[in-house]
Design an enzyme around this catalytic site. Structure first.
Site, PDB file in Angstrom:
ATOM      1  N   ASP A  77       0.844  -1.205   0.000  1.00  0.00           N
ATOM      2  CA  ASP A  77       0.000   0.000   0.000  1.00  0.00           C
ATOM      3  C   ASP A  77       0.880   1.257   0.000  1.00  0.00           C
ATOM      4  O   ASP A  77       0.866   2.015   0.949  1.00  0.00           O
ATOM      5  CB  ASP A  77      -0.946  -0.013   1.212  1.00  0.00           C
ATOM      6  CG  ASP A  77      -0.213  -0.119   2.540  1.00  0.00           C
ATOM      7  OD1 ASP A  77       0.986  -0.491   2.547  1.00  0.00           O
ATOM      8  OD2 ASP A  77      -0.817   0.190   3.585  1.00  0.00           O
ATOM      9  N   ASP A  83       6.995   1.182   2.000  1.00  0.00           N
ATOM     10  CA  ASP A  83       6.722   0.287   0.871  1.00  0.00           C
ATOM     11  C   ASP A  83       7.613   0.639  -0.318  1.00  0.00           C
ATOM     12  O   ASP A  83       8.076  -0.248  -1.033  1.00  0.00           O
ATOM     13  CB  ASP A  83       5.264   0.398   0.425  1.00  0.00           C
ATOM     14  CG  ASP A  83       4.269   0.143   1.526  1.00  0.00           C
ATOM     15  OD1 ASP A  83       3.720  -0.954   1.599  1.00  0.00           O
ATOM     16  OD2 ASP A  83       4.028   1.080   2.316  1.00  0.00           O
ATOM     17  N   ASN A  99      -2.257   2.736   3.609  1.00  0.00           N
ATOM     18  CA  ASN A  99      -1.590   4.011   3.888  1.00  0.00           C
ATOM     19  C   ASN A  99      -2.350   5.190   3.287  1.00  0.00           C
ATOM     20  O   ASN A  99      -2.215   6.318   3.763  1.00  0.00           O
ATOM     21  CB  ASN A  99      -0.151   3.979   3.387  1.00  0.00           C
ATOM     22  CG  ASN A  99       0.729   3.106   4.251  1.00  0.00           C
ATOM     23  OD1 ASN A  99       0.510   2.987   5.452  1.00  0.00           O
ATOM     24  ND2 ASN A  99       1.729   2.481   3.636  1.00  0.00           N
ATOM     25  N   THR A 122       2.982  -6.291   2.816  1.00  0.00           N
ATOM     26  CA  THR A 122       3.421  -5.153   3.624  1.00  0.00           C
ATOM     27  C   THR A 122       2.293  -4.157   3.880  1.00  0.00           C
ATOM     28  O   THR A 122       2.544  -3.038   4.320  1.00  0.00           O
ATOM     29  CB  THR A 122       4.623  -4.442   2.965  1.00  0.00           C
ATOM     30  OG1 THR A 122       4.228  -3.901   1.699  1.00  0.00           O
ATOM     31  CG2 THR A 122       5.789  -5.404   2.779  1.00  0.00           C
ATOM     32  N   PHE A 149      -1.077  -1.387  12.794  1.00  0.00           N
ATOM     33  CA  PHE A 149      -1.943  -0.854  11.739  1.00  0.00           C
ATOM     34  C   PHE A 149      -2.343  -1.895  10.698  1.00  0.00           C
ATOM     35  O   PHE A 149      -3.532  -2.050  10.378  1.00  0.00           O
ATOM     36  CB  PHE A 149      -1.246   0.334  11.065  1.00  0.00           C
ATOM     37  CG  PHE A 149      -2.019   0.952   9.944  1.00  0.00           C
ATOM     38  CD1 PHE A 149      -3.045   1.846  10.195  1.00  0.00           C
ATOM     39  CD2 PHE A 149      -1.725   0.643   8.626  1.00  0.00           C
ATOM     40  CE1 PHE A 149      -3.774   2.424   9.160  1.00  0.00           C
ATOM     41  CE2 PHE A 149      -2.437   1.214   7.577  1.00  0.00           C
ATOM     42  CZ  PHE A 149      -3.463   2.104   7.850  1.00  0.00           C
ATOM     43  N   ASN A 150      -1.366  -2.597  10.099  1.00  0.00           N
ATOM     44  CA  ASN A 150      -1.692  -3.503   8.995  1.00  0.00           C
ATOM     45  C   ASN A 150      -2.652  -4.607   9.417  1.00  0.00           C
ATOM     46  O   ASN A 150      -3.536  -5.009   8.641  1.00  0.00           O
ATOM     47  CB  ASN A 150      -0.419  -4.131   8.417  1.00  0.00           C
ATOM     48  CG  ASN A 150       0.380  -3.152   7.576  1.00  0.00           C
ATOM     49  OD1 ASN A 150      -0.125  -2.108   7.165  1.00  0.00           O
ATOM     50  ND2 ASN A 150       1.644  -3.477   7.334  1.00  0.00           N
ATOM     51  N   HIS A 168       9.927  -0.218   8.063  1.00  0.00           N
ATOM     52  CA  HIS A 168       9.127  -1.398   8.397  1.00  0.00           C
ATOM     53  C   HIS A 168       9.145  -2.448   7.284  1.00  0.00           C
ATOM     54  O   HIS A 168       9.492  -3.605   7.503  1.00  0.00           O
ATOM     55  CB  HIS A 168       7.663  -1.002   8.639  1.00  0.00           C
ATOM     56  CG  HIS A 168       7.451   0.049   9.677  1.00  0.00           C
ATOM     57  ND1 HIS A 168       7.617  -0.187  11.012  1.00  0.00           N
ATOM     58  CD2 HIS A 168       7.049   1.341   9.562  1.00  0.00           C
ATOM     59  CE1 HIS A 168       7.333   0.911  11.694  1.00  0.00           C
ATOM     60  NE2 HIS A 168       6.987   1.847  10.836  1.00  0.00           N
ATOM     61  N   ASP A 169       8.722  -2.040   6.107  1.00  0.00           N
ATOM     62  CA  ASP A 169       8.373  -3.002   5.065  1.00  0.00           C
ATOM     63  C   ASP A 169       9.556  -3.747   4.459  1.00  0.00           C
ATOM     64  O   ASP A 169       9.423  -4.936   4.129  1.00  0.00           O
ATOM     65  CB  ASP A 169       7.544  -2.312   3.982  1.00  0.00           C
ATOM     66  CG  ASP A 169       6.183  -1.878   4.505  1.00  0.00           C
ATOM     67  OD1 ASP A 169       5.796  -2.341   5.598  1.00  0.00           O
ATOM     68  OD2 ASP A 169       5.509  -1.075   3.838  1.00  0.00           O
TER      69      ASP A 169
END
Length: 316
Positions: free
Chosen positions: A8, A13, A35, A119, A160-161, A233-234
């Site tokens: 996203d 990402d 996102n 992700t 969140f995800n 993060h991703d």
């Protein structure tokens, strides 16, 4: 390693896309709300492909969760989902297949070879698993950036995800597909500081664009969460397939809470050490279903930034 990035975009990402393009056989990208709205993140995906000159199919995915109302991360990622720099106008359109259809087709064509790196929210993957039960046998694995063993970022315990679509995450975690998970408790320790971002400005157009994007991301994370680094993060979801020495893992059982208003979306990670013969009031551990990331190596952030520089150098 053949990788499909289900994402996203999203600042982190975008970094994951370049990390995958540098080190893996990136065969496709699918988009999902998260996102920002699906329209925004799909446009971002197409713009990033043009920026990095990636000739891969991009499929448009789910615009909302399986059951719950849609939410977005615009508070952190901005009104486009990728604020901070102007991406080039897309030079192609999405393919006709939906994200779930593309995941199924590529898994069928590359049986036992394809890993999906998820992700964003896992709505696309859940839909694909529901549409084609044989997907469980066709996929080599699914790598998830999501969840946490500790503090959440949407609620006290939910990341969140996962929180975007807990029902979809539950389907994936119970699928039987080999799973890797890297949660917020780990990815918050994989961040690039202002000096690292500034170092990208010595490169070409792509590297400078990434520096602008990461500058915006860092400022947002400092404002919203009080962080001093821009969390990568991703890209962490790709580490086990690029350099496993950059992360340690533990094989354990992970489940998603769907019921409690306090803990909905929580990833319940069983990290207990129970000896043999334990009974009585102890609830025994379920069989492990996830390789859970525990500790990143000190060299992980430089390794990710080097991938951005290497992709950038190819374009000059």
């Amino acid at each position: 390693m053949k990788i499909l990035l289900d994402c996203d975009p999203g600042h982190d990402d975008a970094v994951a896309l370049l990390y995958a393009a540098c080190h893996l056989d990136l065969v496709a990208m699918t988009t999902v709300y998260g996102n920002q709205t699906l329209d925004h993140v799909t446009r971002n995906a197409l713009g990033l492909c043009r920026l990095a000159q990636l000739d891969i199919p991009v499929a448009r995915g789910a615009a909302k969760p399986l059951l719950a109302p849609a939410m977005d991360g615009g508070t952190v990622h901005g009104k486009t989902g990728l604020d901070g720099a102007e991406l080039p106008e897309p030079d192609r359109d999405v393919v006709e297949e939906t994200a779930a259809e593309l995941i199924i087709r590529l898994a069928r064509e590359h049986r036992g070879e394809l890993v999906v790196a998820a992700t964003g929210s896992m709505t696309n993957l859940a839909l694909a698993l529901l549409m084609e039960p044989r997907l469980r046998e066709w996929l080599k694995g699914i790598s998830i950036m999501g969840g946490t063993t500790g503090i959440g970022n949407v609620t006290a315990v939910a990341e969140f995800n996962i929180y975007c679509d807990p029902e979809a995450a539950d389907i994936v975690f119970r699928s039987g597909v080999p799973l890797w998970m890297v949660g917020l408790d780990v990815t918050r320790r994989v961040g690039v500081d202002a000096a690292g971002i500034a170092s990208l400005r010595q490169g070409g157009r792509l590297a400078k664009t990434m520096a602008d994007l990461l500058d915006f991301f860092l400022a947002s994370l400092k404002r919203v969460h009080g962080l001093s680094t821009a969390s990568l993060h991703d890209p962490c979801a790709l580490v086990p397939f690029i350099d496993p020495s950059l992360m340690t893992y533990r094989h354990t059982h992970v489940a998603v809470d769907l019921a409690s208003p306090l803990t909905r979306g929580m990833t319940v990670c069983d990290l207990r050490h129970l000896g043999q013969g334990v009974g009585g009031h102890f609830r025994l551990q379920q069989p492990p279903n996830v390789w859970l990331a525990r500790d990143p190596a000190p060299g992980l952030v430089p390794h990710i930034l080097d991938a951005i520089r290497r992709v950038d150098a190819r374009l000059r």
